[in-house]
Motif scaffolding. Structure first.
Motif, PDB file in Angstrom:
ATOM      1  N   LYS A 114       4.924 -33.385  41.798  1.00  0.00           N
ATOM      2  CA  LYS A 114       5.129 -32.180  40.992  1.00  0.00           C
ATOM      3  C   LYS A 114       6.574 -31.687  41.081  1.00  0.00           C
ATOM      4  O   LYS A 114       6.896 -30.590  40.676  1.00  0.00           O
ATOM      5  N   GLU A 115       7.445 -32.530  41.638  1.00  0.00           N
ATOM      6  CA  GLU A 115       8.889 -32.301  41.696  1.00  0.00           C
ATOM      7  C   GLU A 115       9.305 -31.082  42.512  1.00  0.00           C
ATOM      8  O   GLU A 115      10.234 -30.346  42.142  1.00  0.00           O
ATOM      9  N   ALA A 120      10.832 -24.105  44.133  1.00  0.00           N
ATOM     10  CA  ALA A 120      10.457 -24.369  42.738  1.00  0.00           C
ATOM     11  C   ALA A 120      11.600 -23.907  41.842  1.00  0.00           C
ATOM     12  O   ALA A 120      12.365 -23.016  42.205  1.00  0.00           O
ATOM     13  N   ASN A 121      11.703 -24.502  40.650  1.00  0.00           N
ATOM     14  CA  ASN A 121      12.823 -24.174  39.767  1.00  0.00           C
ATOM     15  C   ASN A 121      12.508 -23.089  38.738  1.00  0.00           C
ATOM     16  O   ASN A 121      13.368 -22.700  37.969  1.00  0.00           O
ATOM     17  N   SER A 122      11.251 -22.606  38.719  1.00  0.00           N
ATOM     18  CA  SER A 122      10.859 -21.550  37.784  1.00  0.00           C
ATOM     19  C   SER A 122       9.517 -20.975  38.226  1.00  0.00           C
ATOM     20  O   SER A 122       8.857 -21.534  39.106  1.00  0.00           O
ATOM     21  N   THR A 171       2.541 -24.259  39.203  1.00  0.00           N
ATOM     22  CA  THR A 171       2.105 -25.657  39.176  1.00  0.00           C
ATOM     23  C   THR A 171       2.010 -26.227  40.584  1.00  0.00           C
ATOM     24  O   THR A 171       1.024 -26.898  40.927  1.00  0.00           O
ATOM     25  N   THR A 196       6.848 -20.958  36.395  1.00  0.00           N
ATOM     26  CA  THR A 196       5.847 -21.935  35.961  1.00  0.00           C
ATOM     27  C   THR A 196       5.736 -23.064  36.977  1.00  0.00           C
ATOM     28  O   THR A 196       4.631 -23.503  37.321  1.00  0.00           O
ATOM     29  N   HIS A 197       6.878 -23.507  37.476  1.00  0.00           N
ATOM     30  CA  HIS A 197       6.896 -24.573  38.487  1.00  0.00           C
ATOM     31  C   HIS A 197       6.220 -24.100  39.766  1.00  0.00           C
ATOM     32  O   HIS A 197       5.466 -24.851  40.403  1.00  0.00           O
TER      33      HIS A 197
END
Length: 108
Positions: free
Chosen positions: A14-15, A39-41, A47, A43-44
């Protein structure tokens, strides 16, 4: 340790950014391991949280608590012996868990 490796695989799929595992077994914390990722956002973050929660449930691993909201700089998933911390970049720098627990061993 095997469950940690599989958890990291899920998070990497999931990066998750800059994921580390701190060995908390020699601290007064009731958890054995802290998993910390960025996380980058928003939403991320959601996720990653959902993937981690699903991972624990699918593996019949104890799941005590997880943040269900959105818009935070820090989301927590408490699975008893493993506590996962998902941060925004700002949150990770501000709370600096790695600095706070700098005397603990980094496993991954």
């Amino acid at each position: 340790m095997e469950i940690l490796k599989r958890l990291l695989d899920v998070m990497n799929q999931k990066e998750a950014i800059n994921t580390v595992v701190l060995d908390m077994r020699k601290t007064p914390m009731p958890a054995d391991f802290f998993v910390i990722a960025t996380a980058n956002s928003q939403t991320h973050m959601s996720t990653l949280r959902d993937a981690v929660v699903e991972f624990f449930l699918e593996n019949n691993h104890n799941l005590i608590y997880f943040d269900k909201g959105e818009g935070y700089d820090w989301l927590l998933i408490d699975a008893g012996d493993i506590v996962v911390h998902i941060f925004t970049a700002h949150g990770r720098e501000f709370y600096d868990l790695e600095g706070l627990w700098s005397d603990t061993a980094k496993l991954f």
